[in-house]
Design a protein around this motif. Sequence first.
Motif, PDB file in Angstrom:
ATOM      1  N   GLN A  38      20.962 -55.916 -17.056  1.00 40.33           N
ATOM      2  CA  GLN A  38      21.010 -55.272 -15.743  1.00 40.33           C
ATOM      3  C   GLN A  38      21.313 -53.790 -15.927  1.00 40.33           C
ATOM      4  O   GLN A  38      22.400 -53.428 -16.374  1.00 40.33           O
ATOM      5  CB  GLN A  38      22.079 -55.914 -14.859  1.00 40.33           C
ATOM      6  CG  GLN A  38      22.140 -55.338 -13.455  1.00 40.33           C
ATOM      7  CD  GLN A  38      23.229 -55.983 -12.604  1.00 40.33           C
ATOM      8  OE1 GLN A  38      24.228 -56.498 -13.116  1.00 40.33           O
ATOM      9  NE2 GLN A  38      23.045 -55.971 -11.296  1.00 40.33           N
ATOM     10  N   GLY A  43      18.057 -54.934 -10.611  1.00 38.99           N
ATOM     11  CA  GLY A  43      18.187 -56.381 -10.719  1.00 38.99           C
ATOM     12  C   GLY A  43      18.300 -56.817 -12.165  1.00 38.99           C
ATOM     13  O   GLY A  43      18.473 -55.990 -13.066  1.00 38.99           O
TER      14      GLY A  43
ATOM     15  N   GLN B   6      13.571 -57.711  -1.827  1.00 40.49           N
ATOM     16  CA  GLN B   6      14.737 -57.892  -0.992  1.00 40.49           C
ATOM     17  C   GLN B   6      14.889 -56.702  -0.045  1.00 40.49           C
ATOM     18  O   GLN B   6      14.610 -55.558  -0.416  1.00 40.49           O
ATOM     19  CB  GLN B   6      16.014 -58.016  -1.836  1.00 40.49           C
ATOM     20  CG  GLN B   6      16.073 -59.274  -2.668  1.00 40.49           C
ATOM     21  CD  GLN B   6      17.411 -59.433  -3.355  1.00 40.49           C
ATOM     22  OE1 GLN B   6      17.510 -59.400  -4.579  1.00 40.49           O
ATOM     23  NE2 GLN B   6      18.462 -59.611  -2.552  1.00 40.49           N
ATOM     24  N   PHE B  91      21.794 -61.022  -4.701  1.00 42.09           N
ATOM     25  CA  PHE B  91      20.491 -61.097  -5.365  1.00 42.09           C
ATOM     26  C   PHE B  91      19.740 -62.345  -4.918  1.00 42.09           C
ATOM     27  O   PHE B  91      20.324 -63.410  -4.721  1.00 42.09           O
ATOM     28  CB  PHE B  91      20.656 -61.173  -6.888  1.00 42.09           C
ATOM     29  CG  PHE B  91      21.077 -59.883  -7.524  1.00 42.09           C
ATOM     30  CD1 PHE B  91      22.389 -59.690  -7.933  1.00 42.09           C
ATOM     31  CD2 PHE B  91      20.158 -58.867  -7.726  1.00 42.09           C
ATOM     32  CE1 PHE B  91      22.779 -58.509  -8.537  1.00 42.09           C
ATOM     33  CE2 PHE B  91      20.532 -57.679  -8.326  1.00 42.09           C
ATOM     34  CZ  PHE B  91      21.847 -57.501  -8.719  1.00 42.09           C
ATOM     35  N   PHE B 104      14.355 -61.958 -10.681  1.00 42.90           N
ATOM     36  CA  PHE B 104      15.333 -61.451  -9.734  1.00 42.90           C
ATOM     37  C   PHE B 104      14.804 -60.247  -8.960  1.00 42.90           C
ATOM     38  O   PHE B 104      14.059 -59.422  -9.508  1.00 42.90           O
ATOM     39  CB  PHE B 104      16.624 -61.051 -10.454  1.00 42.90           C
ATOM     40  CG  PHE B 104      17.482 -62.212 -10.848  1.00 42.90           C
ATOM     41  CD1 PHE B 104      17.150 -63.002 -11.933  1.00 42.90           C
ATOM     42  CD2 PHE B 104      18.616 -62.528 -10.126  1.00 42.90           C
ATOM     43  CE1 PHE B 104      17.938 -64.090 -12.295  1.00 42.90           C
ATOM     44  CE2 PHE B 104      19.420 -63.605 -10.471  1.00 42.90           C
ATOM     45  CZ  PHE B 104      19.075 -64.395 -11.556  1.00 42.90           C
ATOM     46  N   GLY B 107      18.215 -56.614  -5.447  1.00 42.78           N
ATOM     47  CA  GLY B 107      19.525 -56.828  -4.851  1.00 42.78           C
ATOM     48  C   GLY B 107      19.742 -56.035  -3.582  1.00 42.78           C
ATOM     49  O   GLY B 107      19.077 -55.016  -3.329  1.00 42.78           O
TER      50      GLY B 107
END
Lengths: 115, 113
Positions: A38, A43, B6, B91, B104, B107
């Motif tokens: 990260q 992310g 997101q 997330f 992912f 966030g």
Amino acid sequence: AQSVTQPDIHITVSEGASLELRCNYSYGATPYLFWYVQSPGQGLQLLLKYFSGDTLVQGIKGFEAEFKRSQSSFNLRKPSVHWSDAAEYFCAVAPGSSNTGKLIFGQGTTLQVKP
Amino acid sequence: DAGVIQSPRHEVTEMGQEVTLRCKPISGHNSLFWYRQTMMRGLELLIYFNNNVPIDDSGMPEDRFSAKMPNASFSTLKIQPSEPRDSAVYFCASSTLGGTEAFFGQGTRLTVV
């Protein structure tokens, strides 16, 4: 209960030096193991994963990890660190192949790279 | 592929207000996961869906938290009412069922003042 431990909260290495980030897991069966990275404000990106077979796995960005069942470890290594490797690294375990997104993460290791 | 999307990326709200976080999974992925990241507790799974159905919500901290997935391309995580201790990065991740990797999103950083 399943758990993942990353003993080192913070590691500093010089650019060009080798790196090893430690990860220990607790899981009853053969785990599915992952390393994610990260970068600040970003992310999580998968570096590599281990499901079965060869215990030394290669990942992206020159990283590799070795699964050692006897030590319940899955340590991440890189022979020569670049300044761009500075980030937070997470080891994670998934309970099985049916849901590899259902992850238990370690607390993370922050890597600082000195010029 | 645009990856997991997101929104918003940042949210600042006052205590007691309702907050809704949104997630668009990767097209074709049929598993969706919501995680929360805090300094104290690290990354923890809140809830996950398979084929739009909630499978495990044992990580949802309180009844103030709820999540829905009305269709394969959209999910929401709602906090009502919000509290300062809900401040965290949330997330969203998606994968295929039986897939070998979860992807992912960037966030959402939530700050409750």
